[in-house]
Design a protein around this motif. Sequence first.
Motif, PDB file in Angstrom:
ATOM      1  N   SER A  59       0.849  -1.070  -0.159  1.00 43.36           N
ATOM      2  CA  SER A  59      -0.175  -0.020  -0.085  1.00 43.36           C
ATOM      3  C   SER A  59       0.970   1.066  -0.086  1.00 43.36           C
ATOM      4  O   SER A  59       0.394   2.429  -0.126  1.00 43.36           O
ATOM      5  N   ASP A  75      -9.085   7.299  -1.262  1.00 46.64           N
ATOM      6  CA  ASP A  75      -9.179   6.040  -1.890  1.00 46.64           C
ATOM      7  C   ASP A  75     -10.416   5.373  -2.307  1.00 46.64           C
ATOM      8  O   ASP A  75     -11.370   5.091  -1.637  1.00 46.64           O
ATOM      9  N   THR A  78     -11.732   0.858  -1.556  1.00 47.97           N
ATOM     10  CA  THR A  78     -10.741   0.653  -0.462  1.00 47.97           C
ATOM     11  C   THR A  78     -10.940  -0.893  -0.114  1.00 47.97           C
ATOM     12  O   THR A  78      -9.657  -1.180   0.334  1.00 47.97           O
ATOM     13  N   GLY A  84      -5.874   3.160   1.717  1.00 52.29           N
ATOM     14  CA  GLY A  84      -6.222   4.165   2.520  1.00 52.29           C
ATOM     15  C   GLY A  84      -5.887   4.091   3.967  1.00 52.29           C
ATOM     16  O   GLY A  84      -5.381   5.164   4.719  1.00 52.29           O
ATOM     17  N   LEU A  98     -12.397   7.031   2.325  1.00 48.27           N
ATOM     18  CA  LEU A  98     -12.573   5.674   1.929  1.00 48.27           C
ATOM     19  C   LEU A  98     -13.809   5.724   1.313  1.00 48.27           C
ATOM     20  O   LEU A  98     -14.769   5.666   1.847  1.00 48.27           O
ATOM     21  N   SER A 144      -5.976   4.374  -5.996  1.00 49.47           N
ATOM     22  CA  SER A 144      -6.822   3.251  -6.200  1.00 49.47           C
ATOM     23  C   SER A 144      -5.702   1.965  -6.166  1.00 49.47           C
ATOM     24  O   SER A 144      -4.607   2.136  -7.037  1.00 49.47           O
ATOM     25  N   ARG A 145      -5.944   0.850  -5.746  1.00 52.45           N
ATOM     26  CA  ARG A 145      -5.255  -0.326  -5.702  1.00 52.45           C
ATOM     27  C   ARG A 145      -6.067  -1.514  -5.857  1.00 52.45           C
ATOM     28  O   ARG A 145      -7.114  -1.988  -5.523  1.00 52.45           O
TER      29      ARG A 145
END
Length: 236
Positions: A59, A75, A78, A84, A98, A144-145
């Motif tokens: 992260s 984020d 999330t 986040g 979030l 963003s992931r």
Amino acid sequence: MKKFENWEIFEDIATIKITKTIKEQLEIYFEFLNSENEKYNLTTITNLDEVYRKHFFDSLTFCSKLELNNQKLCDLGTGAGFPGVVIKIFFPDVEVHLVESNNKKISFLNQLISKLNLKEIYTHSQRAEIFAISKKEQFDIVISRAVSELNILLELGAQLLKINGYFVCLKGPKIDWELQNLNNQNYKLGLELRDRQNLDDKIIGVRVNLFYQKLRKTPEIYPRQYAQIKKKPLGK
């Protein structure tokens, strides 16, 4: 209970000082994540070292490229709080929002935030495209992931960014395919790709972080309704 010991991996990311508070908060995070995982379907990763490396460390890999200090960050998607909540733990001066459409995960996040005693971190149970319309140009950073492909993700979040703000996309090994599908259409959103960070860690694998800067206002037509975005993403 076994405790994580390899803190040097975090210090290698940037000039991050690992405090006692950070260690304690991550321990609480890990324990609560594991205890609530089955109830909320949060992650398939539950091993101590893997959670610390593949969630917490992963992260923060972008931090060596982008300064975090008193900004307002969003984020998108999330999930269980990655990235986040992790960002908030390491950078308490950042105001974090979030966004997550899954109400069960929002419930988990609210309990987690309370357990960690975090301040100026807010949850929003909304779809990203709806949230973006209601919060236009309010954020310095959108991140963003592992949420959507690039040609969908950028449209969902661009409207949230202030001019000169950064959209940080934490991506994996398929990023070149995603970039090809995007076909440089990020310019329609007022975004320009400023930097690319390539990482190949023996534990977390290949990671590619993209840094888009917002140079112009995003046209009012974006984001479109999600069904339209999915049917005809940018670049197609």
